[in-house]
Design an enzyme around this catalytic site. Structure first.
Site, short mmCIF file in Angstrom:
data_model
loop_
_atom_site.label_atom_id
_atom_site.label_comp_id
_atom_site.label_asym_id
_atom_site.label_seq_id
_atom_site.Cartn_x
_atom_site.Cartn_y
_atom_site.Cartn_z
N SER A 69 0.90 -1.09 -0.02
CA SER A 69 -0.01 0.16 -0.05
C SER A 69 0.88 1.35 -0.01
O SER A 69 2.20 1.08 0.46
CB SER A 69 -0.78 -0.03 1.35
OG SER A 69 -1.47 1.25 1.75
N TYR B 129 -3.81 -0.25 9.92
CA TYR B 129 -3.57 -0.47 8.42
C TYR B 129 -1.88 -0.12 8.17
O TYR B 129 -1.29 -1.07 7.32
CB TYR B 129 -4.52 0.17 7.55
CG TYR B 129 -4.52 -0.01 6.08
CD1 TYR B 129 -5.12 -1.08 5.71
CD2 TYR B 129 -3.74 0.55 5.05
CE1 TYR B 129 -5.37 -1.59 4.35
CE2 TYR B 129 -3.94 0.30 3.89
CZ TYR B 129 -4.47 -0.71 3.38
OH TYR B 129 -4.60 -0.96 2.00
#
Ligand code: NAP
Ligand code: GCO
Length: 266
Positions: free
Chosen positions: A147, A160
């Site tokens: 990510s 996250y």
């Protein structure tokens, strides 16, 4: 055809986790079009059935399994079944992921753990299940979906970011530990992709105007737009093919230039 220029996945078996829709679906479909046999899993039968129907409608013969990738026993069983029913897995894409957007001090430790469990522990569990057969077969490709948050932080995504930063290092460690067994483990770091996961960030406001985050992301991306899941498929095919045999432990950011850009000046 020399391996250096071989982008084909003909005859390979590819497992993509969480691939009933979204990024996983786009990558698995591209693998099928490049010649691979596709296997995917999702956490619920309902999503596996939806995925199977979509692959079929696209003319792709995929096999779907119900599996919660955080559950080591289920994962070990699924991998055994795939090996018996389809063949040894040549390519693994750790795609299944979740996000919880909650300010850090409002987040419970349980919520934090859930995100770490799916986004970091699960890629370890699935990689651990496929590596022994890859070692025996003499090759393997593992692609972890990382990510922007493998590199950057932002408000509300502490768990996250911690998981995706950890996944970057798990990628480098698998490369370090199994490179000598001809296993290449790389990551793809998508930018902001229009999928159900990011739909809340693109929702129109009550007055019909654009979501402020939507405007923020377009201003942070040199291309000035959200990316489509299909834009990840070329890099994903490359990292699964023999053409990338000397690429190991690398995170390929497919972000429309976000990481290179300071953002649009006011
Ligand atoms: P998505 O649309 O939410 O799809 C995620 C998939 O993972 C869903 O099919 C989901 O199934 C499945 N899943 C979740 N928990 C699971 C579990 N425990 N076991 C098995 N499957 C599970 O997400 P996406 O946007 O396509 O994202 C895919 C990956 O790319 C994720 O790792 C995400 O973090 C990463 N990523 C996304 C973006 C983006 O902008 N969209 C950018 C960078 C990275 P259910 O629906 O049944 O829960
Ligand atoms: C968020 C987004 C991101 C993206 C992606 C960026 O809330 O900031 O959901 O985390 O999903 O991972 O690369």
């Amino acid at each position: 055809m020399s391996d250096y220029l071989n982008f084909s996945l003909e005859g390979k078996v590819a497992l993509v986790t969480g691939a009933s829709y979204g990024i996983g679906y786009a990558i698995a479909s591209a693998y099928a079009k490049s010649g691979a046999k596709i296997v995917f899993c999702d956490i619920k039968q309902e999503f596996v059935d939806k995925g199977l129907a979509s692959y079929k409608a696209d003319g792709i013969d995929a096999k779907g399994y119900v599996c919660d990738v955080t559950n080591e026993e289920m994962v070990q069983d699924m991998v055994k079944k795939i090996e018996a029913e389809v063949g040894v897995i040549d390519i693994l894409v750790n795609n299944a992921g979740i996000i919880k957007r909650i300010p850090m001090c409002d987040m419970t430790a349980d919520e934090f753990r859930q995100v770490i469990d799916v986004d970091l522990n699960a890629p370890f569990i699935v990689a651990k299940a496929v590596i022994p057969s890859m070692v025996k077969k003499g090759h393997g490709k593992i692609i972890n979906i990382c990510s922007m948050m493998s590199e950057l932080g932002r408000e509300t995504v502490s768990a996250y970011a911690a998981a995706k930063g950890g996944l970057k290092m798990l990628t480098r460690n698998i490369c370090s530990e199994y490179g000598a067994d001809n296993i290449q483990c790389n990551g793809i770091g998508p930018g902001y992709i229009a999928t159900p996961q990011t739909a809340p960030l693109r929702e129109k406001q009550a007055d019909g105007s654009r979501h402020p985050f939507d405007q923020f992301i377009c201003g942070r991306t040199p291309a000035g737009r959200w990316l489509q899941a299909e834009e990840l498929t070329g890099p994903a095919v490359f990292l699964a093919s023999d053409a990338s045999n000397a690429v190991n432990g690398h995170i390929l950011y497919v972000d429309g230039g976000i990481l290179a850009y300071i953002g649009k000046q006011p």
